[in-house]
Enzyme design. Structure first.
Site, mmCIF file in Angstrom:
data_model
loop_
_atom_site.group_PDB
_atom_site.id
_atom_site.type_symbol
_atom_site.label_atom_id
_atom_site.label_comp_id
_atom_site.label_asym_id
_atom_site.label_seq_id
_atom_site.Cartn_x
_atom_site.Cartn_y
_atom_site.Cartn_z
ATOM 1 N N LYS A 149 15.999 114.127 89.436
ATOM 2 C CA LYS A 149 16.688 115.256 90.052
ATOM 3 C C LYS A 149 15.850 115.815 91.196
ATOM 4 O O LYS A 149 14.622 115.856 91.090
ATOM 5 C CB LYS A 149 16.852 116.393 89.016
ATOM 6 C CG LYS A 149 17.892 116.156 87.942
ATOM 7 C CD LYS A 149 17.976 117.380 87.026
ATOM 8 C CE LYS A 149 18.898 117.153 85.848
ATOM 9 N NZ LYS A 149 20.320 117.005 86.217
ATOM 10 N N ASP B 154 14.950 118.264 81.290
ATOM 11 C CA ASP B 154 15.668 117.136 81.870
ATOM 12 C C ASP B 154 15.254 116.958 83.328
ATOM 13 O O ASP B 154 15.735 117.671 84.207
ATOM 14 C CB ASP B 154 17.181 117.382 81.761
ATOM 15 C CG ASP B 154 18.004 116.245 82.361
ATOM 16 O OD1 ASP B 154 17.431 115.175 82.655
ATOM 17 O OD2 ASP B 154 19.231 116.429 82.523
ATOM 18 N N ARG C 182 24.509 112.564 76.955
ATOM 19 C CA ARG C 182 25.546 111.829 76.208
ATOM 20 C C ARG C 182 24.945 110.710 75.376
ATOM 21 O O ARG C 182 25.531 110.300 74.378
ATOM 22 C CB ARG C 182 26.623 111.327 77.192
ATOM 23 C CG ARG C 182 26.125 110.370 78.213
ATOM 24 C CD ARG C 182 27.128 110.168 79.361
ATOM 25 N NE ARG C 182 27.138 111.303 80.292
ATOM 26 C CZ ARG C 182 27.927 111.378 81.361
ATOM 27 N NH1 ARG C 182 28.800 110.418 81.614
ATOM 28 N NH2 ARG C 182 27.870 112.423 82.158
HETATM 29 N N1 BES Z 1 21.706 118.473 82.116
HETATM 30 C C1 BES Z 1 22.521 117.910 83.124
HETATM 31 C C2 BES Z 1 23.805 118.696 83.364
HETATM 32 C C3 BES Z 1 23.655 120.090 83.925
HETATM 33 C C4 BES Z 1 23.848 120.305 85.283
HETATM 34 C C5 BES Z 1 23.425 121.167 83.108
HETATM 35 C C6 BES Z 1 23.745 121.579 85.798
HETATM 36 C C7 BES Z 1 23.321 122.435 83.618
HETATM 37 C C8 BES Z 1 23.491 122.660 84.947
HETATM 38 C C9 BES Z 1 22.926 116.491 82.721
HETATM 39 O O1 BES Z 1 22.027 115.789 81.942
HETATM 40 C C10 BES Z 1 23.111 115.727 83.981
HETATM 41 O O2 BES Z 1 22.167 115.571 84.696
HETATM 42 N N2 BES Z 1 24.347 115.268 84.232
HETATM 43 C C11 BES Z 1 24.654 114.546 85.399
HETATM 44 C C12 BES Z 1 25.614 113.449 85.021
HETATM 45 C C13 BES Z 1 25.855 112.447 86.107
HETATM 46 C C14 BES Z 1 24.598 111.646 86.358
HETATM 47 C C15 BES Z 1 26.979 111.537 85.699
HETATM 48 C C16 BES Z 1 25.311 115.499 86.393
HETATM 49 O O3 BES Z 1 26.065 116.377 85.981
HETATM 50 O O4 BES Z 1 25.042 115.379 87.579
HETATM 51 ZN ZN ZN Z 2 20.764 116.950 80.718
HETATM 52 ZN ZN ZN Z 3 20.539 114.761 83.075
#
Ligand code: BES
Ligand code: ZN
Ligand code: ZN
Length: 484
Positions: free
Chosen positions: A264, A257, A338
């Site tokens: 990120k 991801d 999601r």
């Molecule tokens: N894979 C990440 C969530 C994650 C964060 C997993 C840290 C493990 C450790 C997910 O896809 C993500 O990036 N979520 C975002 C959502 C936001 C954009 C609403 C997040 O948590 O920042």
């Molecule tokens: Zn993710």
């Molecule tokens: Zn993500």
């Protein structure tokens, strides 16, 4: 470490092994310890006095002569123990054993007088297996350690079961620990197929054409930016006697991801090979289920993909149509899990499972709320939530129920589509759970395992080394077993 665990009906002092482990309770030798002590003319009690044990859990000392090594392991106070402490003792012993000179180690069946031989043997063996895990396939010179444990007055079948369950956890950890250039969606599907062939599960795998043809528009949008093709994976366990109804498991399977165009920063991107830990837990659990053969059908689903940037990647502002026909406005391409799950949940729901349990490394918000050792549990179905909470408790995995606050649903309302994929920052894990619930039409539990699925360092993993923890496998197995 290559580990073997067996049992013997003999006591510690009766079993000839160069290394022996006895418990210390409230600073005093256990009964097994006292037997051994009298055989050794009081050498152990003398040594113990000198070491001044404070009696805290996990404290240990090694008494070594030319012939024997005796490990004293403190289980804390005399009373009020839990099986979880026995498991934790097993984890620590596995690591401690690396420091012993002897390969063969006989261990007292810790607290068997309190919990029974069976339960105590299970907890100790599971701890030993979990603690012995290492991932060194990419090291040129791995430490090739081997330890053969024998549990004194142990119960063999419990050890066999602990081995089976641990093999599922090992599989999940291995999948998470594989680097993302190796474990692509295609490779994840291959591993699921290999498991199916070996364990006697049914497996169905769909590629890009079928995913689009089925109308999995949300999943496909995430997947299409990568040159590594997506794979939708379905594993099916059928009991020998045909059963009415089935249980469904869904795992988030992002093999990497990057965040997509909502990129990120590097520091958050590292460890994102672990964004398929939900899938790994589900696949690991299916391995155990295939071996334990409970009398209930279980179907597992993974929408595997890689979230990348390219000329055909999805964008912010895109509107997608999910498998169940609902439309989604994309406001952040990093809220991709999601989207893949929306289609997997809708697809799994179609077969009308009695219950649907989904695991995902879904939100950083959940890590902020509960930290690195506790998963968030979300459900609008109270009795199913309790079932999962109980299974987790028994398995020794920490979960905490979070609210599915209906008032927050409006945060996901979109101007142009039915829903948007992100709301506001506050309560992000709850909004993510509410979003998923829009696509599940069976009794549904969501476990956000973003915290406990991956340990950046060994301190964050109470049951093993840094990296993938295999979190969720043991909870899922317990839950399925109870349901049967
Ligand atoms: N894979 C990440 C969530 C994650 C964060 C997993 C840290 C493990 C450790 C997910 O896809 C993500 O990036 N979520 C975002 C959502 C936001 C954009 C609403 C997040 O948590 O920042
Ligand atoms: Zn993710
Ligand atoms: Zn993500």
């Amino acid at each position: 470490m290559v580990i073997r665990v067996k049992t013997t009906r003999r006591k510690v002092f009766e079993h000839e092994a160069p290394a022996r482990v006895v418990a210390v309770l409230g600073g005093q030798l256990s009964e097994e310890g006292r037997w051994l002590d009298s055989q050794m003319d009081g050498a152990l009690s003398k040594f113990l006095k000198k070491t001044r044990f404070s009696g805290e859990f996990g404290e240990h000392a090694i008494y070594a002569t030319d012939e024997v090594e005796v490990v004293f392991f403190s289980l804390g106070k005399r009373r009020g123990h839990t099986l979880e402490q026995v498991r934790a003792a097993g984890v620590r012993l596995a690591r401690l054993a690396a420091r012993l000179n002897s390969r063969d180690v006989v261990v007292e069946n810790f607290l068997a007088d309190r919990f029974g031989k069976k339960e105590a043997s299970y907890a100790l063996a599971e701890g030993l297996f979990l603690g012995a895990y290492s991932f060194d396939k990419y090291k040129s010179n791995p430490a090739r350690l081997r330890r053969n444990f024998v549990i004194a007055q142990g119960f063999g079948p419990a050890v066999d079961k602990a081995r089976l369950v641990s093999e599922g956890v090992y599989l999940a950890r291995d999948l998470v620990n594989e680097p993302p250039n190796v474990l692509t969606p295609v490779e994840l599907a291959r591993r699921a197929e290999a498991l199916a062939a070996e364990a006697g599960l049914e497996v169905n795998v769909f590629g890009p054409e079928k995913i689009q043809e089925l109308g999995m528009g949300a999943y496909w949008a995430v997947a299409k930016g990568s040159d590594n093709e997506p794979r939708f994976i379905e594993l099916v366990y059928k009991p020998e006697e045909a059963a009415a109804g089935h249980l469904a498991l869904v795992g988030k399977g992002l093999t990497f991801d990057t965040g997509g165009y909502s990129l990120k920063p590097t520091a958050s991107m590292t460890t994102m090979k672990g964004d398929m830990a939900g899938a790994a837990a589900v696949i690991g659990a299916m391995k155990v289920i295939a071996a334990l053969k409970p009398p209930v059908e279980v179907r597992a689903y993974v929408a595997a993909a890689e979230n990348m940037i390219s000329g055909h990647a999805y964008r912010v502002d895109d509107v997608l149509t999910a498998y169940n026909g609902k439309t989604i406005e994309v406001l952040n391409t990093d809220a991709e899990g999601r989207l893949t799950l929306a289609d997997a949940l809708a697809y799994a729901s179609e077969k009308k499972p009695a219950a649907l349990v989904e695991l995902s490394t879904l939100t950083g918000s959940c890590v902020v709320a509960l930290g690195r050792q506790i998963a968030g549990l979300f459900s609008e179905d109270e009795s199913l939530a309790r079932e999962l909470a109980r299974a987790a408790e028994e398995a020794g995995e920490k979960v905490w129920q979070m609210p599915m606050e209906p008032a927050y649903k409006r945060l996901l309302k979109s101007e142009v589509a039915d829903v948007k994929n992100v709301g506001s920052r506050e309560g992000g894990a709850i909004q993510a759970a509410l979003f998923l619930a829009e696509f599940a039409s069976a009794p549904f539990v969501h476990l956000d395992i973003a915290g406990p699925a991956f340990a950046g360092n060994a301190e964050d993993n109470p049951n093993g080394p840094a990296g993938g923890t295999g979190f969720g496998v043991r909870t899922l197995v317990r839950w399925v077993e109870r349901h049967a």
